[in-house]
Design a protein around this motif. Structure first.
Motif, PDB file in Angstrom:
ATOM      1  N   GLY A   1       0.864  -1.244  -0.019  1.00 30.78           N
ATOM      2  CA  GLY A   1      -0.102  -0.153  -0.007  1.00 30.78           C
ATOM      3  C   GLY A   1       0.922   1.348  -0.056  1.00 30.78           C
ATOM      4  N   ALA A   2       2.177   1.093   0.367  1.00 26.00           N
ATOM      5  CA  ALA A   2       2.877   2.368   0.501  1.00 26.00           C
ATOM      6  C   ALA A   2       3.261   2.744  -1.009  1.00 26.00           C
ATOM      7  CB  ALA A   2       4.168   2.054   1.229  1.00 26.00           C
ATOM      8  N   ALA A   3       3.652   1.832  -1.800  1.00 24.74           N
ATOM      9  CA  ALA A   3       4.245   2.404  -2.988  1.00 24.74           C
ATOM     10  C   ALA A   3       2.724   2.859  -3.761  1.00 24.74           C
ATOM     11  CB  ALA A   3       4.812   0.960  -3.862  1.00 24.74           C
ATOM     12  N   ASN A   4       1.395   2.100  -3.542  1.00 28.89           N
ATOM     13  CA  ASN A   4       0.177   2.579  -4.123  1.00 28.89           C
ATOM     14  C   ASN A   4      -0.036   3.831  -3.654  1.00 28.89           C
ATOM     15  OD1 ASN A   4       0.235  -0.208  -5.385  1.00 28.89           O
ATOM     16  ND2 ASN A   4      -1.149  -0.898  -3.814  1.00 28.89           N
ATOM     17  N   LYS A   5       0.362   4.110  -2.356  1.00 29.58           N
ATOM     18  CA  LYS A   5      -0.089   5.618  -1.927  1.00 29.58           C
ATOM     19  C   LYS A   5       0.740   6.531  -2.648  1.00 29.58           C
ATOM     20  CE  LYS A   5      -0.767   8.621   1.928  1.00 29.58           C
ATOM     21  NZ  LYS A   5      -0.537   9.036   3.424  1.00 29.58           N
ATOM     22  N   PHE A   6       1.988   6.408  -2.846  1.00 33.07           N
ATOM     23  CA  PHE A   6       2.954   7.236  -3.582  1.00 33.07           C
ATOM     24  C   PHE A   6       2.421   7.490  -5.009  1.00 33.07           C
ATOM     25  CE2 PHE A   6       5.866   6.430  -0.222  1.00 33.07           C
ATOM     26  CZ  PHE A   6       5.794   7.557   0.572  1.00 33.07           C
ATOM     27  N   ASP A   7       2.032   6.521  -5.648  1.00 29.58           N
ATOM     28  CA  ASP A   7       1.727   6.639  -6.971  1.00 29.58           C
ATOM     29  C   ASP A   7       0.298   7.600  -6.878  1.00 29.58           C
ATOM     30  OD1 ASP A   7       3.681   5.159  -8.170  1.00 29.58           O
ATOM     31  OD2 ASP A   7       2.637   3.228  -8.009  1.00 29.58           O
ATOM     32  N   THR A   8      -0.601   7.195  -5.867  1.00 31.83           N
ATOM     33  CA  THR A   8      -1.870   7.990  -5.841  1.00 31.83           C
ATOM     34  C   THR A   8      -1.527   9.360  -5.706  1.00 31.83           C
ATOM     35  OG1 THR A   8      -3.002   6.087  -5.156  1.00 31.83           O
ATOM     36  CG2 THR A   8      -3.950   8.277  -4.628  1.00 31.83           C
ATOM     37  N   LEU A   9      -0.559   9.744  -4.918  1.00 36.43           N
ATOM     38  CA  LEU A   9      -0.503  11.177  -4.467  1.00 36.43           C
ATOM     39  C   LEU A   9       0.147  11.751  -5.869  1.00 36.43           C
ATOM     40  CD1 LEU A   9       1.415  10.883  -1.131  1.00 36.43           C
ATOM     41  CD2 LEU A   9      -1.086  11.348  -1.615  1.00 36.43           C
ATOM     42  N   ALA A  10       0.915  11.180  -6.538  1.00 37.58           N
ATOM     43  CA  ALA A  10       1.449  11.670  -7.778  1.00 37.58           C
ATOM     44  C   ALA A  10       0.346  11.980  -8.826  1.00 37.58           C
ATOM     45  CB  ALA A  10       2.460  10.578  -8.219  1.00 37.58           C
ATOM     46  N   GLY A  11      -0.937  11.356  -8.621  1.00 39.26           N
ATOM     47  CA  GLY A  11      -1.891  11.541  -9.504  1.00 39.26           C
ATOM     48  C   GLY A  11      -2.331  13.113  -9.953  1.00 39.26           C
ATOM     49  N   ASP A  12      -2.602  13.757  -8.817  1.00 34.95           N
ATOM     50  CA  ASP A  12      -2.944  15.195  -8.933  1.00 34.95           C
ATOM     51  C   ASP A  12      -2.840  15.739  -7.534  1.00 34.95           C
ATOM     52  OD1 ASP A  12      -5.658  15.177  -7.166  1.00 34.95           O
ATOM     53  OD2 ASP A  12      -6.181  13.950  -8.814  1.00 34.95           O
ATOM     54  N   TYR A  13      -2.957  17.271  -7.457  1.00 36.73           N
ATOM     55  CA  TYR A  13      -2.427  17.736  -6.164  1.00 36.73           C
ATOM     56  C   TYR A  13      -3.748  17.736  -5.189  1.00 36.73           C
ATOM     57  CZ  TYR A  13      -4.134  22.562  -6.861  1.00 36.73           C
ATOM     58  OH  TYR A  13      -5.031  23.977  -6.895  1.00 36.73           O
ATOM     59  N   PHE A  14      -4.934  17.479  -5.672  1.00 36.92           N
ATOM     60  CA  PHE A  14      -6.032  17.203  -4.559  1.00 36.92           C
ATOM     61  C   PHE A  14      -5.654  15.906  -3.870  1.00 36.92           C
ATOM     62  CE2 PHE A  14     -10.260  15.787  -3.383  1.00 36.92           C
ATOM     63  CZ  PHE A  14     -10.540  16.716  -2.480  1.00 36.92           C
ATOM     64  N   LYS A  15      -5.404  14.942  -4.442  1.00 38.21           N
ATOM     65  CA  LYS A  15      -4.987  13.528  -4.014  1.00 38.21           C
ATOM     66  C   LYS A  15      -3.531  13.824  -2.828  1.00 38.21           C
ATOM     67  CE  LYS A  15      -6.993  10.774  -7.414  1.00 38.21           C
ATOM     68  NZ  LYS A  15      -6.747  10.020  -8.664  1.00 38.21           N
ATOM     69  N   PHE A  16      -2.801  14.464  -3.560  1.00 34.60           N
ATOM     70  CA  PHE A  16      -1.504  14.946  -2.719  1.00 34.60           C
ATOM     71  C   PHE A  16      -1.898  15.750  -1.453  1.00 34.60           C
ATOM     72  CE2 PHE A  16       1.978  17.895  -1.788  1.00 34.60           C
ATOM     73  CZ  PHE A  16       3.183  17.021  -1.785  1.00 34.60           C
ATOM     74  N   PHE A  17      -2.838  16.488  -1.569  1.00 35.43           N
ATOM     75  CA  PHE A  17      -3.395  17.391  -0.294  1.00 35.43           C
ATOM     76  C   PHE A  17      -3.964  16.420   0.628  1.00 35.43           C
ATOM     77  CE2 PHE A  17      -7.132  19.241   1.463  1.00 35.43           C
ATOM     78  CZ  PHE A  17      -6.797  20.215   2.361  1.00 35.43           C
ATOM     79  N   ARG A  18      -4.893  15.654   0.246  1.00 34.90           N
ATOM     80  CA  ARG A  18      -5.407  14.833   1.059  1.00 34.90           C
ATOM     81  C   ARG A  18      -4.419  13.881   1.980  1.00 34.90           C
ATOM     82  NH1 ARG A  18     -10.196  11.497  -1.209  1.00 34.90           N
ATOM     83  NH2 ARG A  18     -10.133  10.699   0.796  1.00 34.90           N
ATOM     84  N   GLY A  19      -3.503  13.276   1.174  1.00 31.57           N
ATOM     85  CA  GLY A  19      -2.616  12.562   1.724  1.00 31.57           C
ATOM     86  C   GLY A  19      -1.351  12.836   2.436  1.00 31.57           C
ATOM     87  N   THR A  20      -1.370  14.037   2.547  1.00 29.51           N
ATOM     88  CA  THR A  20       0.016  14.780   3.273  1.00 29.51           C
ATOM     89  C   THR A  20      -0.611  15.864   4.124  1.00 29.51           C
ATOM     90  OG1 THR A  20       0.038  16.285   1.439  1.00 29.51           O
ATOM     91  CG2 THR A  20       1.414  14.385   1.012  1.00 29.51           C
ATOM     92  N   ALA A  21      -1.481  15.530   5.194  1.00 28.17           N
ATOM     93  CA  ALA A  21      -1.762  16.310   6.170  1.00 28.17           C
ATOM     94  C   ALA A  21      -0.523  16.802   7.157  1.00 28.17           C
ATOM     95  CB  ALA A  21      -2.868  15.662   7.183  1.00 28.17           C
ATOM     96  N   LEU A  22       0.339  15.795   7.349  1.00 22.38           N
ATOM     97  CA  LEU A  22       1.329  16.370   8.109  1.00 22.38           C
ATOM     98  C   LEU A  22       2.298  17.419   7.554  1.00 22.38           C
ATOM     99  CD1 LEU A  22       3.316  15.774  10.789  1.00 22.38           C
ATOM    100  CD2 LEU A  22       4.533  14.194   9.287  1.00 22.38           C
ATOM    101  N   LEU A  23       2.438  17.395   6.234  1.00 22.94           N
ATOM    102  CA  LEU A  23       3.080  18.439   5.553  1.00 22.94           C
ATOM    103  C   LEU A  23       2.400  19.819   5.641  1.00 22.94           C
ATOM    104  CD1 LEU A  23       5.473  19.231   3.468  1.00 22.94           C
ATOM    105  CD2 LEU A  23       3.997  18.653   1.747  1.00 22.94           C
ATOM    106  N   PHE A  24       1.085  19.750   5.342  1.00 19.56           N
ATOM    107  CA  PHE A  24       0.247  20.721   5.824  1.00 19.56           C
ATOM    108  C   PHE A  24       0.231  21.443   7.270  1.00 19.56           C
ATOM    109  CE2 PHE A  24      -3.665  22.845   6.936  1.00 19.56           C
ATOM    110  CZ  PHE A  24      -4.124  23.728   5.774  1.00 19.56           C
ATOM    111  N   TYR A  25       0.241  20.635   8.080  1.00 17.45           N
ATOM    112  CA  TYR A  25       0.280  21.097   9.446  1.00 17.45           C
ATOM    113  C   TYR A  25       1.638  21.644   9.727  1.00 17.45           C
ATOM    114  CZ  TYR A  25      -4.899  20.414   9.985  1.00 17.45           C
ATOM    115  OH  TYR A  25      -5.915  20.529   9.750  1.00 17.45           O
TER     116      TYR A  25
END
Length: 494
Positions: A98-122
């Motif tokens: 799932g880790a590799a899948n998640k990074f591929d998902t985050l690369a898809g678009d920056y809304f998915k990136f936003f959803r999956g990177t709360a630590l970076l945001f905060y």
């Protein structure tokens, strides 16, 4: 980029006496000593939660310290890379699919990136808004974290529906996260121009303030719930679209043709041999929650167990199990499903201004947040320990659903944003009735947001800046991901 520590000399160790040595190539009657294995001159980098906690205190006390959001260029790139590696260290180290899948998902678009990177945001908000009223914050507000879900009696209600990051924090942190979520979604999903995005964000904030004003006057937030009969039209449509008969839902999405357990496919992996372990978890949940088993749950008997693969965005790569509970009819038409998901630290841990309020840790924190923010919510929402790890639990339901943001018009986006703002206000307003807050939340928030138009404008300006920064972060992430930057965890070499 890992920081190099000062090199140190390693002490040589003698082999233990009596150690059997290999005889290959050695003369008869002699033993070839095996050289002692030298300690590796590197180690896994520790997380930075404590370092950021100190930074939060220094910033909250007014010290002039540069927070991460001020970084640019290569320094910002390395901060993004380091933060994402740290946030996913366990999943990367365990080579979780799932880790590799998640990074591929985050690369898809920056809304998915936003959803999956709360630590970076905060981490960009570290220590901010120390003067603002504290609430039981959701922690991850965005358009897809509102939806229809079961209440304590199994009936559908609408509200905030993801409590993984919940923690006591300034109320503005939820508003800022939600505002950026609406901005990014309307850009990425609906392709709106900036002027329209500003208006959608403003509707979200106005919906919040209007509802908070109502709760300050009438104090009805503890008992009210958004249901089909009292919700805005845009939410009423969601109730109607989300409804599905339980039997159809079970047999179409989960059960084998004979109805005796979970089917096997690319999403569901049956673990029928683990029924006894999860029966103990279900029994522990009922004991800890102290509820009377509802009739619809039969005898609370575990019928089957499966692993659920590929669900979520932020939680991709974390263990998630579905437990099938036999319904009273015993014919697989009224079974219920309880989900158990591995809990982790909140992305806001160590970043909020110092506070006297503590929701607990991991799954206990999540369960506390849900009990505050949904007064009559799902009775199966709780915390248990499985194999020594902390897991949160909740019921899945035929009508558990969120809105299809792909189909929203500009007009509907504004209505939906306003409704979500009101639902967030309701969740916050319960912080003093059902949570640990020891003062009246509603008047404090209304006072802190005066003058109203200035507060709204400040949030909109913050949102535009944060979204632009996020877009650049996503671009750098995609470049690094393509070069294998997230195949290994952070290490410290000496």
């Amino acid at each position: 980029m890992a920081k190099a520590a000062t090199p140190t000399k390693s002490t040589k160790q003698k082999p233990a006496s009596g150690t059997k040595q290999s005889s290959g190539g050695a003369k008869s009657g002699t033993q070839k000593k095996k050289p002692a294995e030298k300690p590796k001159p590197w180690r896994q980098a520790n997380g930075k939660v404590d370092a950021f906690r100190v930074l939060a205190e220094r910033l909250a006390n007014g010290e002039q310290v540069i927070p991460p959001r001020m970084l640019t260029g290569q320094a910002r790139r390395e901060h993004v890379r380091s933060t994402l590696r740290e946030d996913h260290a366990t999943r990367i180290a365990n080579r979780a699919p799932g880790a590799a899948n998640k990074f591929d998902t985050l690369a898809g678009d920056y809304f998915k990136f936003f959803r999956g990177t709360a630590l970076l945001f905060y981490r960009d908000l570290v220590g901010e808004d120390a003067s603002m009223p504290t609430v039981m914050a959701l922690g991850d507000v965005h358009p897809e974290n509102f939806g229809v879900m079961p209440d304590a009696n199994g009936a559908p209600i609408f509200g905030v529906n993801d409590f993984d990051e919940t923690i006591y924090a300034p109320f503005t942190w939820d508003i800022k996260r939600g505002a950026v979520g609406f901005w990014v979604a309307t850009d990425m999903v609906s392709g709106m121009k900036r002027k329209k995005r500003r208006k959608v964000v403003a509707k979200f904030v106005k919906g919040y303030l209007k509802a908070m004003k109502t709760y300050a006057r009438h104090s009805n937030e503890e008992h009210d719930a958004f249901r089909l009969n009292n919700s805005p039209e845009v939410i009423q449509r969601l109730f109607e679209e989300a409804w599905e008969e339980r039997r159809d839902w079970l047999w179409d999405d989960y059960l084998k043709p004979n109805g005796r357990g979970f089917r096997s496919d690319d999403e569901l992996q049956p673990l029928s041999s683990e029924k006894e372990k999860f029966q103990k978890a279900v029994n522990e949940l009922a004991e800890r929650k102290g509820f009377d088993v509802p009739d619809r749950a039969g005898e609370l008997k575990v019928k089957d167990v499966c692993v659920r693969h590929g669900q979520g965005t932020a939680s991709l790569g974390l263990p998630r199990y579905y437990v099938l509970i036999e319904g009273p009819s015993k014919d697989a038409t009224d079974d219920i499903i309880i989900e158990f998901k591995r809990a982790r630290l909140s992305a806001l841990e160590g970043l909020t201004p110092p506070s006297d309020f503590n929701a607990g840790s991991k799954a206990d924190r999540i369960a506390h947040g849900q009990s505050v923010q949904l007064a009559h919510g799902d009775i199966f929402y709780g915390a248990v320990e499985i194999d020594g790890e902390s897991f949160m639990s909740r019921e899945r339901a035929p009508f558990r659903d969120d809105i299809d943001i792909d189909k929203l018009s500009y007009k509907t986006w504004k209505k939906y944003a306003k409704a979500c703002g009101a639902a967030l206000a309701q969740a916050h307003a319960r912080s003093d009735d059902l949570g640990q807050i020891d003062y009246d939340v509603e008047p404090a928030i209304l006072e802190a947001t005066r003058p109203r138009h200035l507060f709204i404008d400040d949030i909109v300006r913050f949102t535009a800046e944060a979204a632009d920064r996020l877009k650049q972060d996503h671009k750098m992430f995609c470049e690094d991901h393509a070069r294998g930057a997230f195949e290994n965890i952070e290490m410290i070499y000496r």
